[in-house]
Design an enzyme around this catalytic site. Structure first.
Site, mmCIF file in Angstrom:
data_model
loop_
_atom_site.group_PDB
_atom_site.id
_atom_site.type_symbol
_atom_site.label_atom_id
_atom_site.label_comp_id
_atom_site.label_asym_id
_atom_site.label_seq_id
_atom_site.Cartn_x
_atom_site.Cartn_y
_atom_site.Cartn_z
ATOM 1 N N HIS A 105 0.840 -1.200 0.000
ATOM 2 C CA HIS A 105 0.000 0.000 0.000
ATOM 3 C C HIS A 105 0.868 1.240 0.000
ATOM 4 O O HIS A 105 2.014 1.208 0.448
ATOM 5 C CB HIS A 105 -0.951 0.012 1.206
ATOM 6 C CG HIS A 105 -0.239 -0.099 2.525
ATOM 7 N ND1 HIS A 105 0.161 -1.303 3.033
ATOM 8 C CD2 HIS A 105 0.156 0.842 3.417
ATOM 9 C CE1 HIS A 105 0.764 -1.109 4.197
ATOM 10 N NE2 HIS A 105 0.782 0.196 4.459
ATOM 11 N N HIS A 107 0.762 5.360 1.132
ATOM 12 C CA HIS A 107 0.096 6.411 1.910
ATOM 13 C C HIS A 107 0.130 7.709 1.099
ATOM 14 O O HIS A 107 1.190 8.074 0.568
ATOM 15 C CB HIS A 107 0.854 6.683 3.209
ATOM 16 C CG HIS A 107 0.976 5.505 4.121
ATOM 17 N ND1 HIS A 107 0.213 5.374 5.259
ATOM 18 C CD2 HIS A 107 1.777 4.407 4.081
ATOM 19 C CE1 HIS A 107 0.552 4.248 5.881
ATOM 20 N NE2 HIS A 107 1.501 3.647 5.191
#
Ligand code: 5GP
Length: 143
Positions: A105, A107
């Site tokens: 992932h 941010h």
């Protein structure tokens, strides 16, 4: 030393499968974006590929182009949605780097001149605040 295998029971895999809720702001055939529940600033969004990998180190390179195309869309949207001066993009690999959830992932955090980030994995935000911020980002993504 053998690499740690991908665990399909990680929290983001459960979010991707819809087994636990999230405040989604974006979805296409290969990428989802949703609000971080412990934001380092208002509008902190996570951009997550649907393809399973533990992090950048074991990801299929074919995942990265579509992922970063969405990272750019989300960075532009959060900047617009919150009237931010900029955006920080962060990505952690393995515990030594600060990674705590083991599904790749990125941010994306809106930034304001002179305002520091809150701590990584700090306090839980209220669901109603996350819902309101997600709405602002969805609107900025289409407008
Ligand atoms: P990492 O340290 O792995 O780069 O970041 C994981 C991020 O996931 C943290 O910023 C943390 O606040 C966020 N997070 C942890 N659990 C959940 C969850 O259940 N839902 C959402 N939306 N975010 C989470």
């Amino acid at each position: 030393m053998a690499e740690t295998p991908y665990d399909p029971q990680n929290i983001f895999a459960k979010i991707l499968r819809g087994e636990i809720p999230s405040h989604r702001v974006y979805e296409d055939e290969s990428v989802v974006a949703f609000m971080d529940v412990m934001p380092q600033g208002p509008g902190h969004t996570l951009v997550v590929p649907k393809a399973p990998s533990r992090n950048l180190l074991d990801a299929d390179p074919a995942t990265l182009g579509p992922l970063f195309t969405v990272v750019q869309k989300v960075a532009l949207a959060v900047k617009k949605a919150f009237g931010a001066d900029g955006a920080t993009v962060l990505q952690f690999n393995e515990p030594a780097s600060g990674q705590t959830v083991y599904h790749l992932h990125v941010h994306v955090i809106p930034r304001f001149e002179g305002i520091a980030l809150r701590p990584h994995t700090g306090n839980m935000e209220k669901p109603e605040v996350l819902a309101e911020n997600a709405d602002k980002i969805r609107r900025a993504l289409v407008g």
